[in-house]
Design a protein around this motif. Structure first.
Motif, PDB file in Angstrom:
ATOM      1  N   ILE A 250      12.578   4.225  -0.532  1.00 23.21           N
ATOM      2  CA  ILE A 250      12.152   5.483   0.089  1.00 23.21           C
ATOM      3  C   ILE A 250      12.862   5.685   1.420  1.00 23.21           C
ATOM      4  O   ILE A 250      13.410   6.758   1.684  1.00 23.21           O
ATOM      5  N   PHE A 251      12.877   4.648   2.256  1.00 26.63           N
ATOM      6  CA  PHE A 251      13.516   4.762   3.567  1.00 26.63           C
ATOM      7  C   PHE A 251      15.027   4.962   3.429  1.00 26.63           C
ATOM      8  O   PHE A 251      15.627   5.765   4.141  1.00 26.63           O
ATOM      9  N   ALA A 252      15.638   4.230   2.516  1.00 24.94           N
ATOM     10  CA  ALA A 252      17.083   4.349   2.306  1.00 24.94           C
ATOM     11  C   ALA A 252      17.446   5.738   1.796  1.00 24.94           C
ATOM     12  O   ALA A 252      18.460   6.314   2.208  1.00 24.94           O
TER      13      ALA A 252
ATOM     14  N   ARG B 154       4.236 -13.757  -3.638  1.00 28.24           N
ATOM     15  CA  ARG B 154       5.562 -13.595  -3.056  1.00 28.24           C
ATOM     16  C   ARG B 154       6.378 -12.593  -3.858  1.00 28.24           C
ATOM     17  O   ARG B 154       7.049 -11.726  -3.299  1.00 28.24           O
ATOM     18  N   ALA B 155       6.299 -12.684  -5.181  1.00 29.24           N
ATOM     19  CA  ALA B 155       7.035 -11.750  -6.041  1.00 29.24           C
ATOM     20  C   ALA B 155       6.507 -10.327  -5.864  1.00 29.24           C
ATOM     21  O   ALA B 155       7.288  -9.370  -5.809  1.00 29.24           O
ATOM     22  N   GLU B 156       5.189 -10.191  -5.752  1.00 25.82           N
ATOM     23  CA  GLU B 156       4.605  -8.865  -5.539  1.00 25.82           C
ATOM     24  C   GLU B 156       4.998  -8.307  -4.173  1.00 25.82           C
ATOM     25  O   GLU B 156       5.273  -7.111  -4.038  1.00 25.82           O
ATOM     26  N   ALA B 157       5.029  -9.162  -3.161  1.00 26.49           N
ATOM     27  CA  ALA B 157       5.436  -8.719  -1.822  1.00 26.49           C
ATOM     28  C   ALA B 157       6.886  -8.251  -1.836  1.00 26.49           C
ATOM     29  O   ALA B 157       7.224  -7.206  -1.275  1.00 26.49           O
TER      30      ALA B 157
ATOM     31  N   ILE C  23       8.219  -4.485  -0.977  1.00 26.23           N
ATOM     32  CA  ILE C  23       9.234  -4.282   0.056  1.00 26.23           C
ATOM     33  C   ILE C  23      10.395  -3.474  -0.506  1.00 26.23           C
ATOM     34  O   ILE C  23      10.867  -2.512   0.113  1.00 26.23           O
ATOM     35  N   GLU C  24      10.872  -3.847  -1.673  1.00 20.96           N
ATOM     36  CA  GLU C  24      12.017  -3.158  -2.273  1.00 20.96           C
ATOM     37  C   GLU C  24      11.687  -1.705  -2.597  1.00 20.96           C
ATOM     38  O   GLU C  24      12.524  -0.818  -2.408  1.00 20.96           O
TER      39      GLU C  24
END
Length: 152
Positions: free
Chosen positions: A67-69, A54-57, A61-62
């Motif tokens: 990149i998108f932001a 979960r922490a790696e996911a 994501i962040e």
């Protein structure tokens, strides 16, 4: 402010949906909210492994969001918002729509394979389409960036 909600995943269709949503938001004075959903692990007896995954996911994501932001800020002068939720994807999309009154449009990217548009579209539009509190825009996976730019 009206926000365009886009559900992040690793598909090329997500990129089309994001491009459409960001372009529309920039042209209409709206905002973009990117929702990433971490699905729960089924085996609770491996709790330590599940927590690490979960922490790696979340970290992945962040990093992708940055990149998108950055692209939205540089190209469109648009600030994006990231929301990370945990649970079943369709349920969490509906929960986010209900909990954020500024979300005005859900933008989804459709798979262009013969298997159909994708499981999230099937779940949300087929099952809940008549009950959704906001409109849904479906961006075909086969659309080019130039065509997306032209119609948005």
């Amino acid at each position: 402010m009206r926000k365009f909600l886009v559900v992040m995943d690793n598909s090329p269709e997500f990129l089309n949906a994001l491009h459409y949503a960001a372009t529309r938001a920039a042209k209409t004075g709206g905002g973009v909210e990117i929702l990433a959903v971490i699905t729960p692990e089924q085996q609770t007896h491996w709790l330590g492994v599940a927590e690490t995954m979960r922490a790696e996911a979340r970290q992945s994501i962040e990093e992708s969001f940055k990149i998108f932001a950055s692209w939205m800020k540089e190209e469109l002068k648009l600030e994006a918002e990231l929301v990370i939720r945990e649970g079943e994807k369709a349920t969490e999309v509906l929960n986010q729509i209900q909990e954020d009154p500024e979300v005005g449009i859900l933008v989804l990217g459709a798979n262009n394979s013969s298997d159909g548009p994708g499981p999230l579209i099937n779940q949300l539009v087929s099952r809940d389409g008549g009950n959704l509190p906001i409109p849904v825009t479906i961006v075909p996976g086969s659309m080019t960036k130039e065509r997306i730019q032209a119609v948005s």
